[in-house]
Motif scaffolding. Structure first.
Motif, PDB file in Angstrom:
ATOM      1  N   PRO A 153      -4.707  -6.179  12.727  1.00 28.09           N
ATOM      2  CA  PRO A 153      -5.950  -5.906  12.003  1.00 28.09           C
ATOM      3  C   PRO A 153      -5.902  -4.582  11.239  1.00 28.09           C
ATOM      4  N   TYR A 154      -6.463  -4.602  10.053  1.00 26.09           N
ATOM      5  CA  TYR A 154      -6.699  -3.369   9.292  1.00 26.09           C
ATOM      6  C   TYR A 154      -7.599  -2.476  10.149  1.00 26.09           C
ATOM      7  N   PRO A 155      -7.242  -1.208  10.317  1.00 25.48           N
ATOM      8  CA  PRO A 155      -7.911  -0.388  11.343  1.00 25.48           C
ATOM      9  C   PRO A 155      -9.320   0.090  10.998  1.00 25.48           C
ATOM     10  N   LEU A 156      -9.814  -0.183   9.787  1.00 23.57           N
ATOM     11  CA  LEU A 156     -11.161   0.246   9.416  1.00 23.57           C
ATOM     12  C   LEU A 156     -11.977  -0.966   8.968  1.00 23.57           C
ATOM     13  N   ASP A 157     -13.258  -0.743   8.731  1.00 22.08           N
ATOM     14  CA  ASP A 157     -14.128  -1.813   8.243  1.00 22.08           C
ATOM     15  C   ASP A 157     -14.505  -1.614   6.781  1.00 22.08           C
ATOM     16  N   GLU A 158     -13.972  -0.565   6.157  1.00 19.51           N
ATOM     17  CA  GLU A 158     -14.271  -0.325   4.759  1.00 19.51           C
ATOM     18  C   GLU A 158     -13.008   0.157   4.043  1.00 19.51           C
ATOM     19  N   LEU A 159     -12.958  -0.121   2.746  1.00 18.62           N
ATOM     20  CA  LEU A 159     -11.827   0.281   1.916  1.00 18.62           C
ATOM     21  C   LEU A 159     -12.348   0.539   0.513  1.00 18.62           C
ATOM     22  N   THR A 160     -11.938   1.654  -0.083  1.00 17.51           N
ATOM     23  CA  THR A 160     -12.296   1.979  -1.460  1.00 17.51           C
ATOM     24  C   THR A 160     -11.032   1.976  -2.308  1.00 17.51           C
ATOM     25  N   VAL A 161     -11.082   1.246  -3.428  1.00 25.86           N
ATOM     26  CA  VAL A 161      -9.944   1.161  -4.345  1.00 25.86           C
ATOM     27  C   VAL A 161     -10.413   1.676  -5.704  1.00 25.86           C
ATOM     28  N   ALA A 218       0.145  -1.587   1.930  1.00 33.87           N
ATOM     29  CA  ALA A 218       0.978  -1.519   3.133  1.00 33.87           C
ATOM     30  C   ALA A 218       0.947  -0.132   3.756  1.00 33.87           C
ATOM     31  N   HIS A 219       0.741   0.893   2.931  1.00 31.98           N
ATOM     32  CA  HIS A 219       0.657   2.259   3.468  1.00 31.98           C
ATOM     33  C   HIS A 219      -0.540   2.431   4.398  1.00 31.98           C
ATOM     34  N   GLN A 220      -1.550   1.563   4.315  1.00 32.17           N
ATOM     35  CA  GLN A 220      -2.667   1.666   5.242  1.00 32.17           C
ATOM     36  C   GLN A 220      -2.191   1.483   6.684  1.00 32.17           C
ATOM     37  N   TRP A 221      -1.081   0.765   6.861  1.00 31.82           N
ATOM     38  CA  TRP A 221      -0.466   0.620   8.184  1.00 31.82           C
ATOM     39  C   TRP A 221       0.671   1.634   8.338  1.00 31.82           C
ATOM     40  N   TRP A 222       1.579   1.675   7.351  1.00 30.76           N
ATOM     41  CA  TRP A 222       2.790   2.492   7.448  1.00 30.76           C
ATOM     42  C   TRP A 222       2.604   3.792   6.676  1.00 30.76           C
ATOM     43  N   GLY A 223       2.285   4.822   7.394  1.00 32.66           N
ATOM     44  CA  GLY A 223       2.023   6.123   6.802  1.00 32.66           C
ATOM     45  C   GLY A 223       0.636   6.603   7.169  1.00 32.66           C
ATOM     46  N   ASP A 224      -0.371   5.734   6.992  1.00 27.12           N
ATOM     47  CA  ASP A 224      -1.744   6.123   7.309  1.00 27.12           C
ATOM     48  C   ASP A 224      -2.079   5.867   8.783  1.00 27.12           C
ATOM     49  N   HIS A 225      -1.795   4.647   9.261  1.00 26.26           N
ATOM     50  CA  HIS A 225      -2.077   4.318  10.672  1.00 26.26           C
ATOM     51  C   HIS A 225      -0.945   4.797  11.578  1.00 26.26           C
ATOM     52  N   VAL A 226       0.284   4.550  11.189  1.00 20.90           N
ATOM     53  CA  VAL A 226       1.470   5.024  11.909  1.00 20.90           C
ATOM     54  C   VAL A 226       2.136   6.073  11.023  1.00 20.90           C
ATOM     55  N   GLY A 227       2.176   7.302  11.500  1.00 24.09           N
ATOM     56  CA  GLY A 227       2.686   8.400  10.682  1.00 24.09           C
ATOM     57  C   GLY A 227       4.097   8.788  11.030  1.00 24.09           C
ATOM     58  N   TRP A 228       4.527   9.910  10.486  1.00 24.87           N
ATOM     59  CA  TRP A 228       5.880  10.403  10.699  1.00 24.87           C
ATOM     60  C   TRP A 228       5.845  11.706  11.494  1.00 24.87           C
ATOM     61  N   ALA A 229       6.964  11.968  12.179  1.00 23.71           N
ATOM     62  CA  ALA A 229       7.042  13.162  13.023  1.00 23.71           C
ATOM     63  C   ALA A 229       7.375  14.408  12.213  1.00 23.71           C
ATOM     64  N   SER A 230       8.138  14.261  11.128  1.00 26.20           N
ATOM     65  CA  SER A 230       8.514  15.404  10.303  1.00 26.20           C
ATOM     66  C   SER A 230       8.858  14.900   8.913  1.00 26.20           C
ATOM     67  N   TYR A 231       9.055  15.828   7.988  1.00 28.15           N
ATOM     68  CA  TYR A 231       9.377  15.430   6.621  1.00 28.15           C
ATOM     69  C   TYR A 231      10.682  14.652   6.555  1.00 28.15           C
ATOM     70  N   ARG A 232      11.561  14.837   7.543  1.00 25.25           N
ATOM     71  CA  ARG A 232      12.819  14.083   7.551  1.00 25.25           C
ATOM     72  C   ARG A 232      12.589  12.596   7.856  1.00 25.25           C
ATOM     73  N   ASP A 233      11.447  12.263   8.420  1.00 24.48           N
ATOM     74  CA  ASP A 233      11.143  10.875   8.759  1.00 24.48           C
ATOM     75  C   ASP A 233      10.209  10.210   7.753  1.00 24.48           C
ATOM     76  N   GLN A 234       9.727  10.982   6.783  1.00 31.39           N
ATOM     77  CA  GLN A 234       8.714  10.455   5.875  1.00 31.39           C
ATOM     78  C   GLN A 234       9.249   9.289   5.043  1.00 31.39           C
ATOM     79  N   TRP A 235      10.553   9.273   4.796  1.00 38.98           N
ATOM     80  CA  TRP A 235      11.144   8.196   4.003  1.00 38.98           C
ATOM     81  C   TRP A 235      10.892   6.834   4.647  1.00 38.98           C
ATOM     82  N   MET A 236      10.750   6.820   5.994  1.00 29.64           N
ATOM     83  CA  MET A 236      10.528   5.550   6.682  1.00 29.64           C
ATOM     84  C   MET A 236       9.206   4.911   6.252  1.00 29.64           C
TER      85      MET A 236
END
Length: 586
Positions: free
Chosen positions: A491-499, A545-563
């Protein structure tokens, strides 16, 4: 002192400090006077022979020379210069850093001799031991060389950019976040190693994730005519309230030879951490008719380094007018470059809700640019004061803005209306967010329901997407990709989205708020395929997709941001293959 500038996150390392804190609390204002009045105390010079000092991953050897201490800060000597013969060696902690070091120096390990060095040593026992060495009797030429070196070091922009004076302040406060800090500016010799590195810098910043940095600053290579033109451009922007504090000497290239975390006894990385992480940002902001932004940002802070009093807050292009606690009492603060250091009245503790500290920053800025009827937020993430390395916090934002404009922001709307010729709105984002932003302008707004999610679409004036069919294509791509990703990622983790469409060269996804670049969403039909341009529906899917990968699940350091980028790109390709296969291959 922060490490060399770099790209700037999920677990917090709690650093324990001794339970017994010092009974006397140093006065930061008095320490500031000591720092401003620093001079070289040539009468206390000592002679050093074969002195070794471990600093971070490096080993400093002062083979034969004279150490000149600067005057004390808070009763302690921290800064000094060395004239004589010395050497620094450093083994890269892994193959990646060894390769980086070899790229810049020609060798996979550092072994450099130097004849002069400016040192900042936050190791009390080491400094005391060196100053107990036999007194030196330097000749006049050596004294003048030491004075000239120290004066040059104090004037160099690297010293300011690296935040040396902040480190001196925190060391004077006996703050645990500065324990073991180290900085050195070396003038190296070829010596018997056969290699001359020129001037270079080595720092150990305990509160940085990668505490150890090695490299040099290469100033801007420009003609006098080019420099005059650049100065005029800087001056023009600063009259608009931008590029605050920037000087010509700041422009250049940081060559980072090595950046790494310290290691534990088993050789594993032992990352550092800032003293505080934010738990919540409470913003109360006003945009006036001239597009100036002013207001307050309250930062509720969770302690990470117990016993620390120092909060480092990023304030790029912000004019800080006042800093207080939650009750309105003024707090000591100082600005270094784009960072604000605030000293809390008492050390941080941990264990109960009452241990949360709060800092309120009053500020002004000019973050919005207008070109005819197009409005553009110049910095989509750094427009309000922020702190921490992980920097994931709840948001409670109240905006006030001119009645004739629309303002779009993320989060759930809890209140709003009109008052005194202004519109206002309060929005709340309860889930910790890695960033928060807004867009101002004239928008065509409509709302649709997609499952449990209410989606607001805002198409800006001057948008390339003016046709009904084009806008419908954007809406469909957002809803389809949202539905598809909920099927495969949950599930998308929020109930609202603005584009929102934005007149800038990149699209962006922050929790509950997606901006789509006009420039990247133009659809040229068959020409897209002919010139290898990405289908705009895949661009939209990537940001969704960033709403899940990056926004909901983040990175530990800038070296992991590419993931985050890799997973968003992979998700967009999955969407294209499963939902758009026939259309993309046609």
């Amino acid at each position: 002192m922060p490490g060399f500038p770099s790209l700037r996150v999920l677990s917090v390392l709690l650093l324990l400090v001794p339970a017994a804190l010092r009974a006397q609390t140093p006065d930061p204002a008095a320490l500031r006077k000591d720092i401003e009045g620093l001079t070289l105390d040539t009468g206390r010079a000592v002679a050093l022979k074969n002195v070794k000092l471990a600093a971070g991953l490096g080993m400093l050897q002062l083979s034969d020379g004279i150490l000149f201490p600067a005057t004390p800060v808070g009763g302690k000597v921290v800064e000094m210069v060395f004239v004589g013969k010395g050497r620094i060696t450093l083994e890269a902690p892994d193959a990646i850093e060894a390769g980086q070091l070899e790229l810049f120096t020609g060798a996979s390990r550092l072994d450099a001799e130097f004849g002069e060095a400016a040192l900042v040593i936050g190791l009390d026992a080491a400094v005391d031991a060196m100053l107990r060495k036999p007194a030196a009797q330097p000749d006049a030429a050596t004294v003048e060389k030491a004075k000239a070196l120290y004066q040059e070091w104090r004037k160099r922009r690297e010293r300011e950019i690296l935040g040396v004076e902040r480190s001196l302040l925190l060391d004077g406060l006996r703050d645990p976040s500065a324990e073991g800090c180290f900085a050195a500016w070396f003038r190296s010799d070829a010596g018997d190693t056969g290699a001359e590195q020129g001037d270079f810098l080595y720092t150990v910043e305990p509160a940085s994730r990668e505490q150890v940095t090695l490299g040099r600053f290469v100033p801007l290579d420009a003609t006098e005519k080019e420099k005059r033109r650049i100065l005029r451009e800087i001056s023009r922007e600063q009259r608009k309230g931008r590029l605050i504090g920037l000087e010509l000497d700041d422009l250049g290239q940081w060559d980072t030879w090595l950046s790494a975390s310290l290691r534990d006894g088993q050789g594993r990385p032992r990352p550092g951490s800032p003293a505080f992480e934010p738990s919540k940002y409470t913003l109360d902001l006003t945009v006036d008719p001239d597009l100036r932004l002013s207001g307050t940002a309250r930062l509720d802070l969770d302690p990470v380094i117990l016993g620390s009093r120092a909060v480092t807050i990023r304030t790029p292009d912000l004019k800080v007018t006042r800093v207080t606690d939650a009750e309105g009492a003024d707090l000591y603060h100082q600005t270094t470059g784009s960072e604000l250091t605030v000293v809390l009245p008492k050390p941080a503790a941990q264990g109960t809700p009452e241990d949360t500290s709060s800092v309120v920053v009053h500020f002004e800025s000019h973050p919005i640019e207008k070109d005819w009827n197009i409005y553009r937020l110049l910095d989509t993430q750094g427009w309000f004061p922020q702190t921490g390395e992980i920097n994931r916090a709840a948001i409670d934002a109240t905006f006030h803005w001119p009645k004739g404009l629309d303002l779009m922001a993320g989060g759930r709307r809890v209140d709003g209306g009109e008052q005194g010729g202004q519109r206002w709105e309060r929005r709340v984002l309860e889930r910790p967010a890695l960033g928060y932003t807004f867009e101002l302008g004239n928008f065509d707004i409509d709302t649709v329901k997609s499952g449990h999610v209410e989606i607001r679409f805002a198409f800006g004036s001057g948008s390339a997407m003016t046709g009904r069919g084009t806008r419908e294509s954007v809406r469909k791509a957002v809803q389809d990709s949202l539905s598809y990703f909920e099927e495969i990622f949950g599930p998308y983790p929020l109930d609202e989205l603005t584009v929102v469409t934005a007149n800038r060269g990149f699209s962006q996804s922050l929790p509950g708020f997606v901006t789509l670049s006009d420039a990247l969403l133009n659809d040229a039909g068959m020409w897209n395929r002919m010139f290898g341009l990405e289908d705009r529906r895949l661009v939209i899917a990537h940001e969704m997709a960033h709403q899940w990968w990056g926004d909901h699940v983040g990175w530990a350091s800038y070296r992991d941001q590419w993931m985050s980028e890799a997973l968003a790109s992979y998700a967009a390709l999955l969407y294209g293959r499963e939902r758009l296969r026939n259309e993309l291959s046609g």
